[in-house]
Scaffold this active site. Structure first.
Site, PDB file in Angstrom:
ATOM      1  CB  SER A 190      -0.841  -0.025   1.288  1.00 29.98           C
ATOM      2  OG  SER A 190      -1.477   1.213   1.504  1.00 29.98           O
ATOM      3  CE1 TYR A 192      -4.585  -2.014   5.033  1.00 28.59           C
ATOM      4  CE2 TYR A 192      -3.271  -0.052   4.631  1.00 28.59           C
ATOM      5  CZ  TYR A 192      -4.065  -1.083   4.159  1.00 28.59           C
ATOM      6  OH  TYR A 192      -4.324  -1.190   2.801  1.00 28.59           O
TER       7      TYR A 192
HETATM    8  P1  NAD Z   1     -11.746  -5.762  -0.061  1.00 31.08           P
HETATM    9  O1  NAD Z   1     -12.300  -5.600   1.311  1.00 31.08           O
HETATM   10  O2  NAD Z   1     -12.600  -5.422  -1.236  1.00 31.08           O
HETATM   11  O3  NAD Z   1     -11.199  -7.241  -0.262  1.00 31.08           O
HETATM   12  C1  NAD Z   1     -10.494  -7.920   0.745  1.00 31.08           C
HETATM   13  C2  NAD Z   1     -10.469  -9.394   0.419  1.00 31.08           C
HETATM   14  O4  NAD Z   1      -9.746 -10.079   1.459  1.00 31.08           O
HETATM   15  C3  NAD Z   1     -11.879 -10.026   0.376  1.00 31.08           C
HETATM   16  O5  NAD Z   1     -11.931 -10.988  -0.655  1.00 31.08           O
HETATM   17  C4  NAD Z   1     -11.983 -10.704   1.738  1.00 31.08           C
HETATM   18  O6  NAD Z   1     -12.896 -11.811   1.770  1.00 31.08           O
HETATM   19  C5  NAD Z   1     -10.531 -11.170   1.904  1.00 31.08           C
HETATM   20  N1  NAD Z   1     -10.210 -11.511   3.290  1.00 31.08           N
HETATM   21  C6  NAD Z   1     -10.352 -10.768   4.404  1.00 31.08           C
HETATM   22  N2  NAD Z   1      -9.978 -11.475   5.492  1.00 31.08           N
HETATM   23  C7  NAD Z   1      -9.574 -12.691   5.045  1.00 31.08           C
HETATM   24  C8  NAD Z   1      -9.077 -13.856   5.664  1.00 31.08           C
HETATM   25  N3  NAD Z   1      -8.924 -13.936   6.992  1.00 31.08           N
HETATM   26  N4  NAD Z   1      -8.777 -14.923   4.895  1.00 31.08           N
HETATM   27  C9  NAD Z   1      -8.951 -14.892   3.543  1.00 31.08           C
HETATM   28  N5  NAD Z   1      -9.415 -13.796   2.901  1.00 31.08           N
HETATM   29  C10 NAD Z   1      -9.723 -12.719   3.643  1.00 31.08           C
HETATM   30  O7  NAD Z   1     -10.408  -4.881  -0.049  1.00 31.08           O
HETATM   31  P2  NAD Z   1      -9.459  -4.351  -1.221  1.00 31.08           P
HETATM   32  O8  NAD Z   1      -9.469  -2.875  -1.131  1.00 31.08           O
HETATM   33  O9  NAD Z   1      -9.713  -5.027  -2.499  1.00 31.08           O
HETATM   34  O10 NAD Z   1      -8.044  -4.786  -0.620  1.00 31.08           O
HETATM   35  C11 NAD Z   1      -7.218  -5.766  -1.207  1.00 31.08           C
HETATM   36  C12 NAD Z   1      -5.775  -5.499  -0.762  1.00 31.08           C
HETATM   37  O11 NAD Z   1      -5.350  -4.237  -1.291  1.00 31.08           O
HETATM   38  C13 NAD Z   1      -5.618  -5.406   0.758  1.00 31.08           C
HETATM   39  O12 NAD Z   1      -4.407  -6.039   1.142  1.00 31.08           O
HETATM   40  C14 NAD Z   1      -5.527  -3.924   0.999  1.00 31.08           C
HETATM   41  O13 NAD Z   1      -4.813  -3.613   2.166  1.00 31.08           O
HETATM   42  C15 NAD Z   1      -4.788  -3.481  -0.248  1.00 31.08           C
HETATM   43  N6  NAD Z   1      -4.945  -2.055  -0.543  1.00 31.08           N
HETATM   44  C16 NAD Z   1      -6.178  -1.532  -0.779  1.00 31.08           C
HETATM   45  C17 NAD Z   1      -6.280  -0.176  -1.050  1.00 31.08           C
HETATM   46  C18 NAD Z   1      -7.595   0.478  -1.336  1.00 31.08           C
HETATM   47  O14 NAD Z   1      -7.632   1.726  -1.418  1.00 31.08           O
HETATM   48  N7  NAD Z   1      -8.669  -0.254  -1.516  1.00 31.08           N
HETATM   49  C19 NAD Z   1      -5.136   0.632  -1.069  1.00 31.08           C
HETATM   50  C20 NAD Z   1      -3.909   0.050  -0.813  1.00 31.08           C
HETATM   51  C21 NAD Z   1      -3.801  -1.303  -0.562  1.00 31.08           C
END
Ligand code: NAD
Length: 267
Positions: free
Chosen positions: A149, A162
């Site tokens: 991130s 985080y």
């Molecule tokens: P999201 O909430 O849409 O998806 C998260 C996914 O992780 C889901 O499929 C959920 O079921 C799964 N998950 C959660 N806990 C779990 C567990 N214990 N075991 C297995 N699966 C699990 O979130 P997103 O925004 O798509 O995030 C995906 C990644 O991208 C994350 O690591 C997040 O930190 C990173 N990220 C997101 C952003 C953003 O702005 N959305 C920015 C930087 C980094």
């Protein structure tokens, strides 16, 4: 001019953790669109997950299987990887994407939230890598991509767990890359800025509720504070970067972190 080398991931097998939603789902679609078989993982509604599998298989003519492995549980991670190797004969690509968020002052931060974020956002990547590398070594090919991130490079208040986990992922990426540098396995990280997914929608809803502003105003506030482009990065933009890092054209890239953050960390 040298011939442009073709993408190399047709018929490869990729596990994308946390791919039932948001960024992971888009990564699964894009890798499948390049001919890669995919293992979908994460939580959600059974019917929706089956629908996602069918959609990927029909659209991209690849196999899509589902694992409900909980990224908090090392034994379930090991099982998912050995099932994948048995099922497909190989584990070529892993995308460590599953992640959760919790926002709270450090003195109020619940211990169980700290432990869950470190387990899901950081330790799961270690267990994924540890269990996959022997399969990758046996096939002389591997791609490890850790979804970190902008918070892997810089911090924000009230996100101690985080930020610690995402910084940790970048350290893990470098250490694994060096250890595997003389193999054909690469390990890189991607550092997205704001992407409009359920993880971020929850933060927008909280800002809207706490500050008595509309969700649209909360979105603008969130973007204006950090992301100079003032637009969300799209999930598929992350997916295409993953596909590039998996291709032969990225053979020489390892131990690197790529910012896709609309200028967030340029400030
Ligand atoms: P999201 O909430 O849409 O998806 C998260 C996914 O992780 C889901 O499929 C959920 O079921 C799964 N998950 C959660 N806990 C779990 C567990 N214990 N075991 C297995 N699966 C699990 O979130 P997103 O925004 O798509 O995030 C995906 C990644 O991208 C994350 O690591 C997040 O930190 C990173 N990220 C997101 C952003 C953003 O702005 N959305 C920015 C930087 C980094």
């Amino acid at each position: 001019m040298n011939k442009v080398r073709k993408m190399s991931i047709k018929n490869k097998t990729a596990i994308i953790t946390g791919s039932t939603s948001g960024i992971g789902k888009s990564i699964a679609h894009i890798l499948a669109s390049k001919g890669c078989n995919v293992v979908i993982n994460g939580f959600g509604d059974t019917v929706e997950i089956e629908g996602l599998q069918k959609e990927i298989e029909a659209e991209h003519k690849v196999r899509a299987v589902y694992s409900n492995a909980n990224m908090k549980e090392p034994s379930q991670i090991a099982q998912m990887i050995s099932d994948t190797a048995n099922n497909f004969g190989t584990v070529d690509i892993i995308v460590n994407n599953a992640g959760i968020q919790h926002v709270d002052k450090v003195e109020d931060f619940p211990d169980e939230k700290w432990n869950a974020i470190i387990a899901i956002n950081l330790s799961s990547a270690f267990h994924m890598i540890k269990n996959s590398v022997p399969h990758m070594k046996s096939k002389n090919f591997g791609r490890i991509i850790n979804i970190s991130s902008a918070h892997g490079l810089v911090a924000s208040p009230k996100k101690t767990a985080y930020v610690a986990a995402k910084h940790g992922l970048i350290g893990l990426t470098k250490a694994v890359a060096l250890e595997l540098a003389e193999t054909s396995i690469t390990c890189n990280a991607i550092c997205p800025g704001w992407v409009l997914t359920p993880l971020v929608q929850e933060q927008i809803n909280n800002i809207s509720a706490n500050e008595s502003i509309s969700t649209k105003e909360a979105e603008i506030k969130l973007l204006s504070e950090k992301q100079p482009t003032k637009r969300f990065v799209k999930p598929e933009e992350i997916g295409h970067m993953v596909a590039y890092l998996c291709s032969n054209n990225a053979n020489g890239i390892t131990g690197s972190s790529f910012s896709l953050d609309g200028g967030w960390t340029a400030q």
